[in-house]
Design a protein around this motif. Structure first.
Motif, short mmCIF file in Angstrom:
data_model
loop_
_atom_site.label_atom_id
_atom_site.label_comp_id
_atom_site.label_asym_id
_atom_site.label_seq_id
_atom_site.Cartn_x
_atom_site.Cartn_y
_atom_site.Cartn_z
N ASP A 275 95.99 72.70 87.30
CA ASP A 275 94.07 73.50 86.91
C ASP A 275 94.87 75.10 86.94
O ASP A 275 94.51 75.13 88.53
CB ASP A 275 93.81 72.28 88.08
N ASN A 276 94.40 75.39 86.39
CA ASN A 276 94.70 76.82 85.61
C ASN A 276 93.04 77.39 86.73
O ASN A 276 93.46 78.00 87.18
CB ASN A 276 94.79 77.89 84.86
N ASP A 277 92.29 76.87 87.05
CA ASP A 277 90.69 76.97 87.07
C ASP A 277 90.84 77.31 88.60
O ASP A 277 90.28 77.78 89.97
CB ASP A 277 89.63 76.58 86.30
N LEU B 48 84.44 66.39 90.27
CA LEU B 48 84.27 67.09 91.62
C LEU B 48 84.49 68.24 91.76
O LEU B 48 84.46 69.57 91.90
CB LEU B 48 84.80 66.42 92.76
N ARG B 49 84.93 68.62 90.54
CA ARG B 49 85.94 70.05 90.50
C ARG B 49 85.13 71.26 90.78
O ARG B 49 85.39 72.50 91.22
CB ARG B 49 87.18 70.16 89.58
N GLU B 50 83.67 71.17 90.40
CA GLU B 50 83.05 72.28 90.26
C GLU B 50 81.98 72.80 92.30
O GLU B 50 83.18 73.48 92.36
CB GLU B 50 81.52 71.85 89.39
N ASN B 51 82.79 71.55 92.70
CA ASN B 51 82.46 71.67 94.29
C ASN B 51 83.05 72.60 94.97
O ASN B 51 83.21 73.37 95.55
CB ASN B 51 82.77 70.63 94.59
N VAL C 260 80.57 79.24 96.82
CA VAL C 260 81.00 78.17 97.30
C VAL C 260 80.50 77.56 96.02
O VAL C 260 79.52 77.60 96.11
CB VAL C 260 81.75 78.16 98.65
N GLY C 261 81.51 76.65 95.33
CA GLY C 261 81.13 75.80 94.33
C GLY C 261 79.77 74.32 94.89
O GLY C 261 79.30 74.68 94.11
N VAL C 262 80.74 73.84 95.68
CA VAL C 262 79.27 73.03 96.40
C VAL C 262 78.19 73.43 96.67
O VAL C 262 77.61 73.27 97.15
CB VAL C 262 79.47 72.45 97.65
N GLN C 263 77.57 74.69 96.44
CA GLN C 263 76.13 75.61 97.09
C GLN C 263 74.78 75.34 96.61
O GLN C 263 74.01 74.78 95.75
CB GLN C 263 76.46 76.85 96.69
N ALA C 264 75.41 74.78 94.69
CA ALA C 264 74.89 74.26 93.70
C ALA C 264 74.18 72.91 94.33
O ALA C 264 73.03 72.28 94.12
CB ALA C 264 75.89 74.22 92.22
N GLN C 265 75.17 71.84 94.28
CA GLN C 265 75.03 70.54 95.07
C GLN C 265 73.54 70.62 96.14
O GLN C 265 72.65 70.31 96.40
CB GLN C 265 75.67 69.88 95.33
N GLN D 161 74.14 67.75 86.60
CA GLN D 161 75.25 67.28 86.79
C GLN D 161 75.17 67.63 88.91
O GLN D 161 75.80 67.26 89.15
CB GLN D 161 76.29 67.73 86.44
N HIS D 162 74.41 68.32 89.14
CA HIS D 162 74.26 69.05 90.73
C HIS D 162 73.29 68.23 91.38
O HIS D 162 73.31 67.97 92.92
CB HIS D 162 73.24 70.38 90.54
#
Length: 460
Positions: free
Chosen positions: A228-230, A266-269, A277-282, A387-388
């Motif tokens: 998972d490069n990203d 879940l990867r965007e989290n 941090v990605g989870v901030q969107a949720q 998706q959030h």
């Protein structure tokens, strides 16, 4: 032929309750501190091995509607949990045949073996049944001199063979011409952190008394971090997500692909930058939901400087793993995935990215709608695609609503909010929480429709 009835009997007492202490045993010294398990197998509600087997046609097509309906009523029997999860997470298409799935599984196992072999060339300890818990290189890409100390590698004797770590570090440069040296270095820097997390993950379970099982978890996470490069590896809970797959699926490659598909959700989290941090969107979505359905509570949290809802960070990152017992967290996950199920999930996951973006959803009709989970069906019919606003966000909202009176009356600061929210550990009922989350979801969407004039999709 698999004896599904025999498997079912292994996990059932005469009174019909589950022998879950046998399936997922907890170390005796840890039993007192673990959250109480509420989940019980319920005849006529839980998806049993027999029901699962009969949901397939003769050539292997799965009646996903029937399966989802049963899971949403009572979860999945332990005897079949792993294979059912593979469908819920989109690893396999319900419309595929037995032969299709055999071929796809073998292709995936071959791919995993290829990736793992690449990793072994760089760090031969991978696949050895052992794992690293201390750095093997420093930030300057230099071999750490004491890398052969017994704190680095877990084995039967507590000693690491130096040959299991690539002392030259040059192999990593030549795995592929397209692979950057920076990627290799960052991956190697992560390996010991993965090992430290593995040691801490589900350590109350007897399953992880086995070093081979810990090493299996480490191998999967190490390979995932490589491919998972990203995202790579993020410490905030990946091992908690992966651990159940290792326990439920005996084949390491199958467990990897189940985890990989879970991470697609879940990867965007886990996407981090220097500023967010990605989870901030949720968390932002949660803030908006509470603002709409309970403005008084939202304002109170705002006044306490809690409007960013950071107290819910852990719940969303690891999907309530710390708030539920191990058994109940598995039950919660399969309920959520069944309720969020979208029949297009396999096509979206398996097609190349550019092709997947051009997939045209079929026209909705009642038969097709029944193949969606309860939560996703509501999103589809109202045109929601955010998706959030996953079911997990509405689950947190349901917890906040359950604690509404206490929060308004007792919370005088953020510490009070954290304390009140922590009281839910071991006291949540997964099914009730999901039901309440669905009600909040419905209420939120209706208010959104009223405010924005969003038109529902016509069912044809």
């Amino acid at each position: 032929m698999v004896d599904f009835k025999g498997l079912a009997r292994l996990f059932m007492k005469k009174d019909g309750t589950s022998e879950l202490d046998v399936v997922y045993p907890i170390k005796s010294e840890c039993q007192a501190e673990m959250p109480k398990t509420r989940f019980k197998l319920r005849a006529g509600k839980t998806l049993s091995a027999r029901r699962w087997y009969t949901a397939f046609s003769q050539d292997g097509h799965l009646d996903i509607e029937k399966v989802l309906r049963r899971i949403q009523r009572g979860g999945v029997h332990p005897a079949i949990k792993g294979v059912v999860w593979e469908f819920l997470l989109g690893c396999f298409d319900p419309n595929s045949t037995f032969e299709d799935r055999i071929q796809l599984r073998e292709q995936r196992r071959h791919q995993y073996r290829t990736w793992k072999a690449e990793c072994q060339k760089m760090v031969p300890v991978i696949g050895s049944g052992r794992f690293i818990t201390a750095p093997i290189i420093n930030d300057d890409r230099q071999m750490i001199e004491d890398s052969s100390s017994d704190s680095n590698l877990q084995d039967d004797n507590g000693v690491m063979a130096t040959s299991l770590v690539d002392s030259s570090l040059d192999h990593g440069r030549h795995v592929s011409n397209a692979v950057s040296e920076k990627k290799v270095i960052q991956w190697k820097l992560n390996l010991h952190q993965i090992g430290l997390d593995v040691v801490r993950t589900d350590r109350a379970l007897v399953f992880y008394e086995s070093e081979a099982n810990q090493a299996k978890l480490w191998d999967i996470l190490a390979v995932y971090a490589w491919v998972d490069n990203d995202i790579g590896y993020v410490q905030a809970g990946m091992s908690d997500i992966c651990s159940p797959m290792v326990i439920l699926l005996e084949n390491e490659a199958d467990a990897f692909w189940c985890f990989e598909h879970a991470m697609r959700r879940l990867r965007e989290n886990f996407r981090c930058s220097t500023s967010s941090v990605g989870v901030q969107a949720q968390l932002s979505a949660l803030s908006q939901i509470i603002k709409v359905i309970d403005p008084k509570l939202h304002q109170h949290l705002e006044d306490l400087d809690g409007g960013e809802y950071l107290f819910a960070f852990r719940m969303l990152m690891v999907l309530f793993r710390r708030e539920f017992s191990f058994v109940d967290s598995l039950y919660l996950w399969e309920l959520m995935w069944a309720m969020e199920y979208n029949p297009n999930i396999f096509s979206l996951y398996e097609e190349p990215r550019d092709a997947a973006e051009n997939i045209v959803a079929p026209k909705l009709n009642e038969k097709l709608l029944n193949q969606y989970g309860k939560f996703e069906r509501k999103n589809v019919t109202t045109g929601r695609t955010d998706q959030h606003s996953a079911l997990a966000v509405f689950l947190v909202a349901s917890v906040l609503e359950t604690k509404n009176k206490r929060l308004l009356k007792e919370a005088k600061g953020l510490d009070d909010v954290v304390k009140i929210m922590s009281d839910i550990t071991g006291n949540l009922d997964a099914k009730k929480a999901c039901k309440k989350a669905l009600k909040i979801h419905k209420k939120y969407l209706s208010k959104q429709v009223a405010q924005t004039g969003l038109v529902c999709t016509t069912v044809q």
